[in-house]
Scaffold this motif. Structure first.
Motif, PDB file in Angstrom:
ATOM      1  N   GLU A 123       1.009   4.363  -2.997  1.00 34.87           N
ATOM      2  CA  GLU A 123       0.686   5.593  -2.465  1.00 34.87           C
ATOM      3  C   GLU A 123       1.816   6.641  -3.005  1.00 34.87           C
TER       4      GLU A 123
ATOM      5  N   GLN B  31       1.456   6.883  -6.657  1.00 35.19           N
ATOM      6  CA  GLN B  31       0.170   7.917  -6.836  1.00 35.19           C
ATOM      7  C   GLN B  31       0.416   9.177  -6.780  1.00 35.19           C
ATOM      8  N   THR B  32       1.203   9.657  -5.669  1.00 34.70           N
ATOM      9  CA  THR B  32       1.894  10.952  -5.158  1.00 34.70           C
ATOM     10  C   THR B  32       2.490  11.732  -6.170  1.00 34.70           C
TER      11      THR B  32
ATOM     12  N   LYS C 199       0.991  -1.275   0.050  1.00 35.71           N
ATOM     13  CA  LYS C 199       0.050   0.070   0.080  1.00 35.71           C
ATOM     14  C   LYS C 199       0.870   1.116   0.061  1.00 35.71           C
TER      15      LYS C 199
END
Length: 295
Positions: free
Chosen positions: A54, A57-58, A50
């Motif tokens: 993330e 994605q950032t 996860k």
């Protein structure tokens, strides 16, 4: 000449008492370079978890280019806690994804198109990532306009004299702060002389184009053979200092690559890092007034 500028090394989360924040000098460096209209790329590794998703994605949200492998190790984290006096203490987890950046064909191709790279000592604590960083540096094309920036970051004993020595041999721009310079000069055997003389010694010994010395509130220096630039640190209302040093490095390199003089690049780097100190987080959007100076 290709204008690609790479930040290479650790991608991680700083886990603070109030929550987690994305961390790692390479992303901060690449993000600020991109704000000046230059093409940048983050090179690192994350886990298939996860936290890794993330991070990617950032970077997508910030429109940051990256070449980040997903590897079978957990995404890097740094546990940040406060001691009884409120001073932050860091526990940088080991055996994580960014310790395992693998040199592959894609990375080799990227190296051949890279004009400037910024790398540190922390990401070289493991053999795998250290060999990859060295291979990348050796694969980059040679030329007068190439910048190989070694941004020293001494953390938790994750460094050796050998790693520092080899990195200084491979770089042509060294960035170091006053505390790190004291530690390095002790290791290298010249502790008793003043900071400026230490800088001149390193500049000559490793045949560097430039040596950047930052001294916090006491200003910063850029040494080049036969010349020295000093800029005082502006007094600002500090929100936090996270990423300020990375923004300095990014701005300085971007300005040099855009043809600015050392003194012009130095002045702008100081102004940008001062602005970053007034903002929360390592990646604030810079005001147009600063960005337009390199337009």
């Amino acid at each position: 000449m290709n204008e690609l500028i790479v930040g290479m090394g650790e991608a991680l989360w700083d886990v603070l008492p109030e929550g987690k924040k994305i961390g790692g000098a390479p992303a901060n460096f690449a993000y600020h370079v991109s704000q000046f209209g230059l093409e940048s790329c983050v090179v690192s590794a994350v886990g298939d978890d996860k936290l890794g998703k993330e991070i990617l994605q950032t970077f997508e949200e910030r429109k940051l280019n990256y070449l980040i492998e997903t590897v079978p190790y957990p995404t890097g984290t740094v546990q940040v806690s406060l001691d009884p006096n409120g001073i932050p203490m860091y526990d940088i987890k080991e055996g994580v994804a960014w310790d395992n950046i693998v040199f592959n064909e894609e990375l080799e191709d990227l190296a051949r198109r890279t004009r400037a790279v910024c790398f540190g000592s922390l990401a070289q604590r493991s053999v795998v990532s250290r060999e990859t960083i060295n291979h990348f540096l050796d694969t980059m094309p040679d030329g007068a306009g190439q910048c190989k920036i070694f941004d020293v970051n001494l953390r938790q004993g994750f460094y050796t004299k050998e790693i520092l020595c080899e990195s200084m041999k491979k770089c042509n721009i060294l960035k170091i702060n006053d505390e790190e310079l004291v530690t390095v000069s002790r290791m290298f055997g010249y502790p008793g002389i003043d900071l400026q003389d230490k800088c001149w010694i390193l500049l000559a010994k490793y045949n560097l184009k430039m040596l950047i010395l930052t001294c916090g509130v006491n200003g910063s220096y850029v040494f080049t053979p036969g010349e020295i630039s000093f800029v005082a640190t502006p007094k600002v209302q500090v929100a936090d200092t996270v990423g300020a040093g990375d923004s300095f490095t990014a701005t300085f390199v971007a300005a040099i690559l855009k043809g600015k003089s050392v003194s012009e690049a130095h002045k702008l780097a100081v102004e940008v890092s001062a602005f970053v100190c007034t903002q929360n987080g390592a990646m604030p959007v810079l005001p147009d007034e600063l960005k337009n100076r390199l337009a």
